[in-house]
Design a protein around this motif. Structure first.
Motif, PDB file in Angstrom:
ATOM      1  N   GLY A   1      -1.965  -4.709   2.407  1.00  0.00           N
ATOM      2  CA  GLY A   1      -1.675  -3.340   1.989  1.00  0.00           C
ATOM      3  C   GLY A   1      -1.318  -3.332   0.519  1.00  0.00           C
ATOM      4  N   LEU A   2      -2.117  -2.624  -0.274  1.00  0.00           N
ATOM      5  CA  LEU A   2      -1.888  -2.585  -1.717  1.00  0.00           C
ATOM      6  C   LEU A   2      -0.516  -2.002  -2.043  1.00  0.00           C
ATOM      7  N   ASP A   3      -0.108  -1.002  -1.283  1.00  0.00           N
ATOM      8  CA  ASP A   3       1.198  -0.383  -1.518  1.00  0.00           C
ATOM      9  C   ASP A   3       2.334  -1.340  -1.195  1.00  0.00           C
ATOM     10  N   VAL A   4       2.182  -2.131  -0.147  1.00  0.00           N
ATOM     11  CA  VAL A   4       3.217  -3.100   0.242  1.00  0.00           C
ATOM     12  C   VAL A   4       3.375  -4.160  -0.842  1.00  0.00           C
ATOM     13  N   VAL A   5       2.246  -4.709  -1.293  1.00  0.00           N
ATOM     14  CA  VAL A   5       2.287  -5.744  -2.331  1.00  0.00           C
ATOM     15  C   VAL A   5       2.806  -5.158  -3.641  1.00  0.00           C
ATOM     16  N   ARG A   6       2.355  -3.957  -3.982  1.00  0.00           N
ATOM     17  CA  ARG A   6       2.836  -3.304  -5.201  1.00  0.00           C
ATOM     18  C   ARG A   6       4.350  -3.139  -5.163  1.00  0.00           C
ATOM     19  N   ASP A   7       4.897  -2.688  -4.040  1.00  0.00           N
ATOM     20  CA  ASP A   7       6.338  -2.492  -3.915  1.00  0.00           C
ATOM     21  C   ASP A   7       7.098  -3.811  -4.024  1.00  0.00           C
ATOM     22  N   GLN A   8       6.558  -4.875  -3.423  1.00  0.00           N
ATOM     23  CA  GLN A   8       7.207  -6.188  -3.498  1.00  0.00           C
ATOM     24  C   GLN A   8       7.171  -6.728  -4.928  1.00  0.00           C
ATOM     25  N   LEU A   9       6.045  -6.541  -5.592  1.00  0.00           N
ATOM     26  CA  LEU A   9       5.941  -6.965  -6.995  1.00  0.00           C
ATOM     27  C   LEU A   9       6.920  -6.182  -7.865  1.00  0.00           C
ATOM     28  N   ALA A  10       6.989  -4.879  -7.677  1.00  0.00           N
ATOM     29  CA  ALA A  10       7.889  -4.039  -8.481  1.00  0.00           C
ATOM     30  C   ALA A  10       9.339  -4.446  -8.273  1.00  0.00           C
ATOM     31  N   ALA A  11       9.712  -4.746  -7.041  1.00  0.00           N
ATOM     32  CA  ALA A  11      11.090  -5.174  -6.760  1.00  0.00           C
ATOM     33  C   ALA A  11      11.383  -6.503  -7.444  1.00  0.00           C
ATOM     34  N   ARG A  12      10.442  -7.423  -7.369  1.00  0.00           N
ATOM     35  CA  ARG A  12      10.633  -8.741  -8.006  1.00  0.00           C
ATOM     36  C   ARG A  12      10.669  -8.585  -9.531  1.00  0.00           C
ATOM     37  N   PHE A  13       9.826  -7.705 -10.082  1.00  0.00           N
ATOM     38  CA  PHE A  13       9.829  -7.465 -11.529  1.00  0.00           C
ATOM     39  C   PHE A  13      11.162  -6.874 -11.966  1.00  0.00           C
ATOM     40  N   ALA A  14      11.690  -5.930 -11.193  1.00  0.00           N
ATOM     41  CA  ALA A  14      12.991  -5.323 -11.519  1.00  0.00           C
ATOM     42  C   ALA A  14      14.091  -6.372 -11.488  1.00  0.00           C
ATOM     43  N   GLU A  15      13.972  -7.325 -10.592  1.00  0.00           N
ATOM     44  CA  GLU A  15      14.970  -8.379 -10.442  1.00  0.00           C
ATOM     45  C   GLU A  15      14.891  -9.420 -11.556  1.00  0.00           C
ATOM     46  N   THR A  16      13.663  -9.799 -11.922  1.00  0.00           N
ATOM     47  CA  THR A  16      13.493 -10.927 -12.852  1.00  0.00           C
ATOM     48  C   THR A  16      13.076 -10.523 -14.262  1.00  0.00           C
TER      49      THR A  16
END
Length: 171
Positions: A57-72
């Protein structure tokens, strides 16, 4: 392996890998089929990264990437612009019927980038011979495939003995 370490591997290795594949496609580095085929057949992965994105799911991966980007703050995790655009269009993957590929009844369907089974590529010129530089495992495999397919193969190696070894191995 604990769930935490599996999650950590996915977040630090798999997500950036998928994101990088989107960026390569976005920059027209290669077609989606070529990117998927290269990783599947060249690296032995069970499926290519763009197919994997469609399945997850593109939306699922996008959300996980965005969360990791916000964190790191690591740009490897900043979702690719194309990923953002596809999600905004509602192209969220296999479940929605459209992601990087188009799906009908759960299978990849013909679209502007996926030819039908009846469309066959046509060579622009005749290949008479193939040249291979090297005598390692990969080169030997390439030499064997082309020779068995009926092509004349020219092999260049570090020495006559290494070339003879490859030819003997194939024979």
């Amino acid at each position: 392996m604990t769930d935490t370490s599996a999650t950590q591997i996915a977040q630090t290795l798999v997500l950036p890998y998928l994101n990088h594949a989107v960026r390569m496609y976005e920059q027209k580095y290669a077609s989606r089929g070529d990117i998927d085929a290269a990783m599947q057949f060249g690296c032995g992965y069970p499926r290519g990264p763009l197919t994997t994105l469609d399945e997850l799911g593109l939306d699922v991966v996008r959300d996980q990437l965005a969360a990791r980007f916000a964190e790191t703050g690591d740009n490897l995790h900043r979702p690719a612009d194309l990923l953002e655009a596809l999600v905004a269009e509602g192209r969220t993957g296999k479940v929605s019927g459209r992601g990087f590929y188009t799906y009908a009844d759960g299978e990849v369907a013909v679209d502007d980038e996926t030819p039908s089974a009846h469309d066959k590529p046509e060579l622009q010129h005749t290949i008479a011979s193939v040249g291979v530089v090297g005598t390692g495992t990969m080169a030997a495999g390439i030499i064997q495939v082309f020779a068995q397919s009926g092509y004349d193969v020219v092999v260049v190696g570090r020495g006559d003995d290494t070339v003879a070894g490859v030819i003997a191995g194939i024979t």
